[in-house]
Design an enzyme around this catalytic site. Structure first.
Site, PDB file in Angstrom:
ATOM      1  N   ASP A  46       3.189  -8.829   1.834  1.00  0.00           N
ATOM      2  CA  ASP A  46       2.379  -7.693   1.387  1.00  0.00           C
ATOM      3  C   ASP A  46       1.767  -8.031   0.032  1.00  0.00           C
ATOM      4  O   ASP A  46       2.486  -8.185  -0.958  1.00  0.00           O
ATOM      5  CB  ASP A  46       3.269  -6.452   1.245  1.00  0.00           C
ATOM      6  N   HIS A 109      -5.801   1.138  -0.870  1.00  0.00           N
ATOM      7  CA  HIS A 109      -4.637   1.121  -1.769  1.00  0.00           C
ATOM      8  C   HIS A 109      -4.270   2.517  -2.286  1.00  0.00           C
ATOM      9  O   HIS A 109      -3.103   2.912  -2.263  1.00  0.00           O
ATOM     10  CB  HIS A 109      -4.919   0.162  -2.927  1.00  0.00           C
TER      11      HIS A 109
END
Ligand code: NDP
Length: 276
Positions: A46, A109
């Site tokens: 990630d 995000h």
């Protein structure tokens, strides 16, 4: 050691544990840690444009020699790049830095105020072009998810939320469960802060002969959440993926769930952060 796999709502398989790379800004530390994670058995990494380390992550992936199709790589759209054209441009830049010709999961995000709709349309485009296998979100609360569902065509596969024993995301998590959106826990160990040393966790860990971190990660897994723990310490990197030889009882799960009354965030609230 077999990392469990879950099938996302678009049919793509995702490992339930990945390796997190936030704050790994030193290129050597990032490269070495990602390589160590891949050697330890993690197959999912990630990262995010905002972490400034996509190039180091990409080099470690390449040098690992692991076939691309065995890996699951996530990156995220940085806040200043929200919007249709800018998101498309940002996607190309991330792909170049990562050195990949396709991505597994691309996330918005932070939602900001409303321009996540334009960003999502760009996500739908790169998804339709098969440049990314799945598109998802991060820090989207129930109200963001509802608004997105009303205005866009493709459902997100996942939502990455701050989630550790000291915070519950009950409302958003139950929306996600009802809509088959996988919840990913970010800062699953509360970034190494107080929750990791909580006496309730310590007592459970002692009873199982496991570490506090392993108990917390196991709690996430048994709750149906994917986790992405970060460590730069090789022994901890290995320890955090070694959680498949024990299980927590219903009482132990309940005792950890009860800690959420502390309601302590380690990061910002999505309704208050990066709104522009
Ligand atoms: P974690 O919650 O995973 O905690 C990491 C900290 O815990 C480090 O200080 C590490 O120390 C320590 N630690 C790790 N394993 C152990 C262990 N077994 N025993 C004791 N201490 C341990 O951190 P993050 O906040 O980084 O969250 C994980 C990932 O989530 C990020 O890296 C990122 O990928 C993602 N994230 C996403 C966000 C979003 O907005 N979508 C926001 C924040 C994070 P050490 O390194 O010294 O070993």
């Amino acid at each position: 050691m077999e990392v469990p796999i879950r099938t996302l709502n678009n049919g793509v398989a995702i490992p339930m544990i990945g390796y997190g790379t936030w704050q790994l800004t030193d290129p050597k530390v990032c490269y070495d840690s990602v390589l160590c994670a891949l050697e330890a058995g993690y197959r999912s990494i990630d990262t995010a444009a905002g972490y400034g380390n996509e190039d180091s992550v990409g080099r470690a992936i390449k040098d690992s020699g692991i076939p691309r199709k065995e890996l699951f790589i996530t990156t995220k759209l940085n806040n200043p790049d929200r919007g249709y054209d800018s998101a498309l441009k940002a996607f190309d830049i991330s792909m170049e830095k990562l050195g990949l010709d396709y991505l597994d999961l691309y996330l918005i995000h932070w939602p900001g105020r409303s321009n996540y709709i334009a960003s999502w349309k760009a996500f739908e485009k790169v998804y339709a072009e098969k440049r990314v296998r799945a598109i998802g979100l991060s820090n989207f609360l129930k109200h963001h998810l509802e608004s997105l569902a009303q205005q866009t065509d493709i459902a997100p596969v996942s939502d990455q939320l701050e989630y550790h024993p000291y915070i519950a995301q009950a409302e958003t998590e139950s929306y996600c469960k009802a809509h088959n959106i996988l919840v990913e826990a970010w800062s699953p160990l509360m970034s190494g802060k107080v929750a990791l040393a909580d006496p309730v966790i310590s007592a459970i860990a002692q009873a199982h002969g496991k570490s506090n971190a392993q108990v917390i990660l196991r709690w996430h897994l048994q709750s149906g959440r994917r986790t992405i723990p970060r460590s730069v310490t090789p022994a901890r990197i290995r320890e955090n993926i070694d959680i498949f030889d024990f299980s927590l009882s219903l009482d132990e799960m309940a005792a950890i769930n009860a800690l959420c009354v502390k309601n302590t965030r380690s990061g910002p609230h999505p309704d208050e952060f990066a709104l522009d």
